[in-house]
Design a protein around this motif. Structure first.
Motif, short mmCIF file in Angstrom:
data_model
loop_
_atom_site.label_atom_id
_atom_site.label_comp_id
_atom_site.label_asym_id
_atom_site.label_seq_id
_atom_site.Cartn_x
_atom_site.Cartn_y
_atom_site.Cartn_z
N CYS A 106 0.83 -1.21 0.00
CA CYS A 106 0.00 0.00 0.00
C CYS A 106 0.87 1.26 0.00
O CYS A 106 0.55 2.23 -0.70
CB CYS A 106 -0.94 0.00 1.20
SG CYS A 106 -2.24 -1.25 1.08
N GLN A 107 1.95 1.25 0.74
CA GLN A 107 2.84 2.41 0.78
C GLN A 107 3.50 2.63 -0.58
O GLN A 107 3.55 3.76 -1.07
CB GLN A 107 3.91 2.23 1.85
CG GLN A 107 3.40 2.41 3.25
CD GLN A 107 4.48 2.15 4.28
OE1 GLN A 107 5.37 1.33 4.10
NE2 GLN A 107 4.39 2.87 5.39
N ARG A 108 4.02 1.55 -1.18
CA ARG A 108 4.67 1.69 -2.49
C ARG A 108 3.69 2.18 -3.55
O ARG A 108 4.04 2.93 -4.45
CB ARG A 108 5.28 0.36 -2.93
CG ARG A 108 6.52 -0.02 -2.17
CD ARG A 108 7.20 -1.25 -2.78
NE ARG A 108 6.31 -2.41 -2.89
CZ ARG A 108 6.05 -3.27 -1.92
NH1 ARG A 108 6.57 -3.10 -0.72
NH2 ARG A 108 5.25 -4.29 -2.12
N SER A 109 2.43 1.73 -3.43
CA SER A 109 1.41 2.09 -4.42
C SER A 109 0.71 3.41 -4.09
O SER A 109 -0.13 3.86 -4.87
CB SER A 109 0.36 0.97 -4.50
OG SER A 109 0.98 -0.25 -4.80
N ARG A 110 1.00 3.96 -2.93
CA ARG A 110 0.36 5.19 -2.45
C ARG A 110 -1.16 5.05 -2.38
O ARG A 110 -1.92 5.92 -2.78
CB ARG A 110 0.76 6.39 -3.30
CG ARG A 110 2.24 6.68 -3.21
CD ARG A 110 2.60 7.86 -4.04
NE ARG A 110 4.04 8.05 -3.98
CZ ARG A 110 4.63 9.22 -3.95
NH1 ARG A 110 3.92 10.31 -4.01
NH2 ARG A 110 5.94 9.30 -3.89
N LEU A 111 -1.58 3.90 -1.88
CA LEU A 111 -2.99 3.59 -1.69
C LEU A 111 -3.20 3.42 -0.19
O LEU A 111 -2.85 2.40 0.38
CB LEU A 111 -3.38 2.31 -2.43
CG LEU A 111 -3.19 2.35 -3.95
CD1 LEU A 111 -3.35 0.97 -4.55
CD2 LEU A 111 -4.18 3.32 -4.57
N TYR A 112 -3.75 4.42 0.44
CA TYR A 112 -3.83 4.44 1.89
C TYR A 112 -5.24 4.12 2.37
O TYR A 112 -5.99 4.99 2.80
CB TYR A 112 -3.37 5.81 2.41
CG TYR A 112 -1.99 6.17 1.89
CD1 TYR A 112 -0.88 5.46 2.31
CD2 TYR A 112 -1.82 7.18 0.97
CE1 TYR A 112 0.38 5.76 1.83
CE2 TYR A 112 -0.56 7.50 0.49
CZ TYR A 112 0.54 6.78 0.92
OH TYR A 112 1.79 7.09 0.44
N SER A 113 -5.58 2.84 2.26
CA SER A 113 -6.91 2.40 2.67
C SER A 113 -6.81 0.97 3.20
O SER A 113 -6.12 0.13 2.62
CB SER A 113 -7.86 2.44 1.47
OG SER A 113 -9.07 1.78 1.78
#
Length: 94
Positions: free
Chosen positions: A33-40
């Motif tokens: 999630c951090q690498r993909s910048r998806l914060y959910s």
């Protein structure tokens, strides 16, 4: 996290994912999630479900026992009727 008012729900979901998948898998999901910048937490859940499905696909299938073809109970002969018997059933005049 885009909407801070949902933080409690997000943390509850993360807690349940930790219980379900374990710390190591949860940390890999957080890294994704951090690498993909998806914060959910929903993205984290989707990642973990996908990884679990992939691991199920790579596991070998259990061995299926062979059917003993010499056993007479596996040799069944069905009753044979002439086609005319079925034609009578479809005939409304009977």
């Amino acid at each position: 996290m885009d909407k801070f008012r949902y933080a409690r729900d997000q943390f509850r979901l993360i807690r349940s994912l930790l219980d379900q998948y374990g710390m190591e898998a949860a940390l890999r999901a957080i890294g994704f999630c951090q690498r993909s910048r998806l914060y959910s937490a929903n993205t984290m859940r989707d990642y973990l479900e996908h990884q679990a499905a992939l691991s199920r696909q790579t596991q070998p299938l259990p061995a299926i026992p062979a059917i003993p073809v010499d056993d007479p109970k596996y040799h069944v002969t069905t009753q044979k009727r002439p086609v005319s018997a079925y034609a009578k059933v479809g005939d409304s005049r009977c």
